[in-house]
Design an enzyme around this catalytic site. Sequence first.
Site, PDB file in Angstrom:
ATOM      1  N   CYS A 271      33.128 -16.409 -16.320  1.00  0.00           N
ATOM      2  CA  CYS A 271      33.948 -17.534 -15.875  1.00  0.00           C
ATOM      3  C   CYS A 271      35.173 -17.697 -16.773  1.00  0.00           C
ATOM      4  CB  CYS A 271      33.091 -18.802 -15.893  1.00  0.00           C
ATOM      5  SG  CYS A 271      33.939 -20.321 -15.482  1.00  0.00           S
TER       6      CYS A 271
ATOM      7  N   LYS B  81      29.803 -15.999 -20.491  1.00  0.00           N
ATOM      8  CA  LYS B  81      29.920 -15.931 -19.040  1.00  0.00           C
ATOM      9  C   LYS B  81      31.237 -15.244 -18.673  1.00  0.00           C
ATOM     10  CE  LYS B  81      27.401 -20.191 -18.395  1.00  0.00           C
ATOM     11  NZ  LYS B  81      27.231 -21.375 -17.599  1.00  0.00           N
TER      12      LYS B  81
ATOM     13  N   HIS C 233      36.752 -20.416 -19.841  1.00  0.00           N
ATOM     14  CA  HIS C 233      35.388 -20.771 -20.239  1.00  0.00           C
ATOM     15  C   HIS C 233      34.719 -19.620 -21.001  1.00  0.00           C
ATOM     16  CE1 HIS C 233      31.127 -22.144 -18.831  1.00  0.00           C
ATOM     17  NE2 HIS C 233      31.371 -22.551 -20.053  1.00  0.00           N
TER      18      HIS C 233
ATOM     19  N   HIS D  43      37.863 -22.855 -15.390  1.00  0.00           N
ATOM     20  CA  HIS D  43      36.575 -22.399 -14.858  1.00  0.00           C
ATOM     21  C   HIS D  43      36.747 -21.898 -13.425  1.00  0.00           C
ATOM     22  CE1 HIS D  43      34.227 -24.646 -17.955  1.00  0.00           C
ATOM     23  NE2 HIS D  43      35.278 -25.437 -17.918  1.00  0.00           N
TER      24      HIS D  43
ATOM     25  N   TYR E 179      33.817 -31.327 -13.916  1.00  0.00           N
ATOM     26  CA  TYR E 179      35.229 -30.959 -14.053  1.00  0.00           C
ATOM     27  C   TYR E 179      36.135 -32.155 -13.777  1.00  0.00           C
ATOM     28  CZ  TYR E 179      32.925 -26.490 -13.189  1.00  0.00           C
ATOM     29  OH  TYR E 179      32.069 -25.424 -13.226  1.00  0.00           O
TER      30      TYR E 179
END
Length: 133
Positions: free
Chosen positions: A124, A122, A116, A10, A39
Amino acid sequence: MRRITEIIIHCSATPEGKDFTVDDIRRWHLARKFADIGYHYVIYRDGSVHKGRAENIAGAHCLGHNAHSIGICYIGGVAKDGKTPKDTRTPQQKTALRQLVNQLKFYYPHATVHGHNEFSSKACPSFNVQKDL
């Protein structure tokens, strides 16, 4: 011990060139009603690796994948405008990320590595994990 099958990368979605810490992210996640930082590891811009959530506790970083994954976040991931996705990893972050993933793969040899964005719509982590790692 949790069975780890995925390592998910991420970004913090913070503007390039700005420093943030595990405590900053923890505060953001607690405000969103998470039990803790989502995380397991955070990589600062200087390449230092910091522990977030304990590995033996499921993360809160990728819907549908938390039970069997380790979440790694690097600080950055968007341009200075704070919106445009951008690979802002410093050379130190790139090195630290590779080393951390290699270390985790030693402990969890059957785990696959993903961005991710492979599981969500996304940008990310703002780089192609499959190509870069």
